[in-house]
Design a protein around this motif. Structure first.
Motif, PDB file in Angstrom:
ATOM      1  N   GLU A 335      12.778  17.176   9.289  1.00  0.00           N
ATOM      2  CA  GLU A 335      12.357  17.706   7.994  1.00  0.00           C
ATOM      3  C   GLU A 335      12.270  16.601   6.952  1.00  0.00           C
ATOM      4  N   GLU A 336      13.251  15.697   6.959  1.00  0.00           N
ATOM      5  CA  GLU A 336      13.235  14.576   6.009  1.00  0.00           C
ATOM      6  C   GLU A 336      12.052  13.661   6.286  1.00  0.00           C
ATOM      7  N   MET A 337      11.779  13.397   7.547  1.00  0.00           N
ATOM      8  CA  MET A 337      10.645  12.540   7.905  1.00  0.00           C
ATOM      9  C   MET A 337       9.319  13.160   7.484  1.00  0.00           C
ATOM     10  N   GLY A 618      26.452  16.189   9.501  1.00  0.00           N
ATOM     11  CA  GLY A 618      27.258  17.370   9.261  1.00  0.00           C
ATOM     12  C   GLY A 618      27.030  18.013   7.914  1.00  0.00           C
ATOM     13  N   GLU A 619      26.443  17.271   6.977  1.00  0.00           N
ATOM     14  CA  GLU A 619      26.299  17.773   5.617  1.00  0.00           C
ATOM     15  C   GLU A 619      24.917  18.374   5.359  1.00  0.00           C
ATOM     16  N   ALA A 644      26.321  14.526  -3.813  1.00  0.00           N
ATOM     17  CA  ALA A 644      25.268  14.305  -2.817  1.00  0.00           C
ATOM     18  C   ALA A 644      24.547  15.611  -2.515  1.00  0.00           C
ATOM     19  N   ARG A 645      23.261  15.505  -2.177  1.00  0.00           N
ATOM     20  CA  ARG A 645      22.436  16.658  -1.832  1.00  0.00           C
ATOM     21  C   ARG A 645      21.704  16.377  -0.533  1.00  0.00           C
ATOM     22  N   PRO A 646      21.349  17.400   0.240  1.00  0.00           N
ATOM     23  CA  PRO A 646      20.568  17.165   1.461  1.00  0.00           C
ATOM     24  C   PRO A 646      19.280  16.412   1.140  1.00  0.00           C
ATOM     25  N   ALA A 667      13.952  26.163   2.166  1.00  0.00           N
ATOM     26  CA  ALA A 667      14.978  25.992   3.189  1.00  0.00           C
ATOM     27  C   ALA A 667      14.457  25.035   4.248  1.00  0.00           C
ATOM     28  N   PRO A 668      15.354  24.307   4.924  1.00  0.00           N
ATOM     29  CA  PRO A 668      14.880  23.380   5.958  1.00  0.00           C
ATOM     30  C   PRO A 668      14.166  24.088   7.108  1.00  0.00           C
TER      31      PRO A 668
END
Length: 801
Positions: A335-337, A618-619, A644-646, A667-668
């Motif tokens: 998702e980040e990529m 884990g976060e 920190a945030r996702p 949402a992811p």
């Protein structure tokens, strides 16, 4: 016409257990049949993945016509056998064993780290006496020092020998053994050497009592306090399944999650203990922005995101989109990529790459949709021939190495063509150690040997790659083993992927696999390199693996021709890139650098302009695509540290700040679902089509460096896992070269040397290692001590200090 009775299966026998008739495979043990039928038989020493020891006797059962109770773990089934697991005789025997086990066992459950999940504690409830009949003093046993990962309370040991058998049979090193006899038996190390296997943490799970526990976790939580959630290891392309145990959002430990098709019931120590890095003192806790005077200021998220947007949009507006470059960690989630790629391309740039430790991408347009292993992981152990090109799976992919070890132990051929003699937990059928500039012609010689044997026609340019080398018995030996195996595979490893001529190695590996009918695959750096190709986080592919309309610069080109601005997602370029020195220099000259990072370092404070704290292992929820092409989703279970945030959420909001389309996910899972629709079901193809090779560049004068990344230096999280950094595999990372090369360089008697590469130098310990080919020096990469040196492959000089 009457139906004929079905013929009985000659490989099965019929037995009766507790009045229930069942079939079991001939030659199997009784406990296997009862387990399959969900009939509980107590045990301590038995484990389905280990050899039978039958030394705890807890699994005694009543077998008809047997003069005494028999251990179910060591009693083969026989046709017509009648067994009772709950008869008076069986229960009396089991209770007697429990009483003997408790004679010397300390009754200190309230202070034992295993309390609440102890097999002895559980079985004592059902089979133990309320009062002890023994008044003698209990024995005490001196604790062992097994290293920084495993804590010992050897007085609690019940001599099940699971740890001994695991280290011998699975890990491949006899690091523990039983000493003494009778009551004086102790489990101990040989000559106090400690336990150093990269899989050593599994003996913590195997221990049925509190004798072996996790040293980092010790006394930090109780089993009944913790919640357990599934996750996936973020360190290598295997995607080992794990369970995260946490208390009120704080990770306390990581243990294996059984998945026979990926990691069975084991995990590597890197997967188990790297969580310590989550709570490193280097964690970036609040957003930070550099002011006009060059000073760092802590700020709120809204201000930081506005500042990040201004930096990125400013570069794209002033200098054009091509002036912007994005580096994404190969351990970032799918998702980040995907969002990082959309953001980069939305700003008019195609300069995005997650292949941080690769330099040769000249074949990228001819490669399949994504890099893959080319074979299912559980099928690897069924191979009868495997060739590893420029790889060290014991350190790079420990769970793949576990499968390859099974191949070797069976007597089949595991072969290596690499840059140093490997220290493995099995014997290689053939090992060919070559200098970096010789690996391409040596592999070409293997291809030529195959063509000579099969009468095939050499493709255009193969003789060019041979560089005048002739085929000898070594090349023919490798070729013959691959050709003779009906289940064979060729794998291109991490060091080969980082080689300056990696494209030629992939092409030759494909050719060899095609000639021999072998599977072909590549072993990539990081946990989600395959996902990067599918998400469009590479310069030549858009999301879904389709060809990009415009091809951007890869990571090496972005450093050779520095960009005006950079977006970094989970990356420490000075340690994570192929040429850390060039990466840092490029970032320091850039006008704008925005970092989404869980950690902050001195180097980052020097080159960054905006620091946005994001979640790590884990976060955050997400998805990894492993080497098989398997998509594995996992939830975010731990509370992100401080503010920190996702990272997926930060990228989504940053896209909104930049007013880009396609950033309305809430949402992811929504991001994953969208990408799954784009990707469809891509075929897992691995072969690289042949293309006429390019003449290699001339090699400079001096020693050739090989800069492979040590097992505990591969990513920012594991580099900050304190316990792993205290292990021998982390602390012993010297320069290595053979005696002849050391003598020529004048460092034969030196303890420390200065390594020079370009304008940079590093001072390191030195070890004489005859497993290093002549003219080559092994200088590890990914370390703070060597991060400023330069390329992982190149020319270096060394001098004694």
């Amino acid at each position: 016409m009457t139906d004929k009775a079905e013929a009985p299966n000659p490989d099965m026998v019929t037995i009766e257990v507790d009045g229930v008739e069942m079939e079991a495979p001939k030659g199997s043990m009784l406990i296997e049949a009862t387990d399959k039928a969900d009939i509980h038989v107590p045990r301590f020493c038995y484990h389905s993945k280990l050899s039978v020891a039958a030394n705890c006797r807890m699994c005694l059962v009543d077998v008809e016509k047997a003069p005494k109770p028999l251990p179910a773990c060591a009693t083969p089934v026989a046709d017509g056998m009648k067994v009772s697991t709950r008869s008076e005789r069986a229960l009396k025997a089991q209770k007697g064993v429990m009483e003997f086990l408790l004679i010397n066992h300390p009754l200190d459950c309230p202070i034992c780290d295993q309390g609440g999940e102890c097999e002895l504690q559980d079985l004592a409830l059902g089979y133990g006496r309320g009062v002890s009949r023994f008044t003698e003093r209990k024995r005490a046993v001196k604790d062992e020092n097994l290293g920084p990962l495993i804590s010992t309370e050897m007085t609690r040991c019940i001599h099940c020998t699971r740890c001994v058998r695991f280290l011998d049979e699975v890990a491949g090193f006899r690091e523990l053994g039983g000493m003494g006899r009778g009551e004086h038996t102790e489990i101990s190390t040989f000559v106090e050497a400690g336990v150093h296997s990269e899989l050593s943490g599994n003996i913590i799970d195997l221990c049925p009592v509190g004798a072996l526990t996790s040293k980092p976790y010790r006394f930090s939580a109780r089993a009944w306090e913790m919640l357990s959630h599934p996750s996936v290891s973020p360190h290598d392309c295997i995607g080992s399944n794990v369970q995260i145990h946490h208390v009120r959002g704080r990770i306390k430990r990581v243990v294996p999650r059984e998945n026979e098709s990926i990691n069975e019931c084991w995990i590597a120590d890197r997967d188990r203990f790297a969580y310590e890095g989550v709570y490193s003192t280097d964690r970036l806790e609040v957003p930070m922005v550099r002011d006009r005077d060059g000073n760092w200021q802590e700020t709120d998220w809204e201000t930081a995101l506005e500042a990040a947007g201004e930096h990125l949009k400013g570069v794209a507006t002033r200098d054009g989109g091509e002036a912007l470059g994005t580096l994404v960690s190969p351990n970032a989630t799918l998702e980040e990529m995907y969002l990082a790629a959309r953001l980069t391309r939305g700003l008019g740039s195609a300069n995005i790459d997650a292949r941080l430790r690769e330099v040769d991408s000249s074949d990228q347009d001819r490669r399949p949709v994504f890099p893959a292993l080319g074979i299912e992981l559980d099928a690897v152990e069924g191979l009868n021939a495997a060739l590893i090109i420029g790889g060290e799976p014991r350190w790079d992919q420990p769970m793949l190495n576990h499968r390859l070890r099974k191949v070797a132990l069976r007597g089949d051929a595991v072969m290596s063509l690499g840059f140093r003699a490997q220290v493995l937990n099995y014997d290689l059928a053939q090992e060919h150690v070559v200098a970096p500039d010789a690996i391409v012609p040596e592999l070409a010689a293997v291809a030529r040997a195959l063509l000579d044997a099969t009468g095939g026609t050499a493709p255009e340019g193969l003789d060019t790659l041979l560089a005048g080398r002739s085929v000898d018995d070594t090349h023919r030996g490798i070729a013959d083993r691959l050709r003779d195996g009906d289940r064979s595979a060729v794998f291109v490893g991490n060091a080969a992927q980082a080689h300056p001529r990696a494209a030629a190695l992939r092409m030759l590996g494909s050719l060899i696999a095609e000639i021999t009918g072998s599977r072909f695959g590549v072993l990539t750096d990081g946990a989600n390199q395959a996902g990067a190709w599918l998400a469009g986080a590479v310069p030549h592919r858009d999301s879904g693996g389709t060809a990009a309309t415009a091809t951007g610069l890869d990571v090496t080109a972005m450093m050779a021709a520095p960009r005006r601005g950079y977006l970094l997602v989970g990356v420490e370029p000075e340690l994570d890139c192929w040429d850390g020195a060039a990466a840092r220099a490029a970032l320091e000259q850039a006008g704008s650098v925005v970092c989404l990072t869980p950690f902050v370092s001195e180097a980052m404070l020097a080159y960054a302009d905006v620091l946005l704290p994001v979640g790590t292992f884990g976060e955050t929820a997400g998805t990894y695509v492993n080497a098989e092409g398997r998509w594995q989703r996992f939830p975010g279970v731990a509370q992100p540290v401080a503010e920190a945030r996702p990272a997926w959420k930060v990228l989504r909001v940053l896209g909104n700040v930049l007013e880009l389309d396609g950033f309305d996910y809430d949402a992811p899972d929504a991001v994953t679902d969208a990408l799954e629709q784009i990707c469809g079901s891509p075929a897992v193809e691995t072969l690289v089509p042949w293309s006429a090779p390019v003449e290699p560049e001339s090699v400079g004068q001096g020693l050739s460096r090989v800069g492979a990344v040590p097992i505990y230096a591969g990513d920012p999280l594991v580099r900050r896992a304190e316990s792993l950094q205290q292990t021998r595999h982390a602390t012993e990372q010297p320069v290595r070269l053979n005696r002849a090369a050391a003598e020529r360089a004048g460092v034969l008697d030196a303890e420390r040397v200065r390594v020079r590469q370009g304008d940079a130098a590093a001072e390191l310990a030195v070890v004489i290692d005859e497993g290093i080919p002549d003219g080559t020096v092994w200088v590890p990469a990914g370390l703070a001590a060597t991060g400023g040196l330069g390329p992982m492959f190149g020319t270096v000089t060394i001098e004694a200090l």
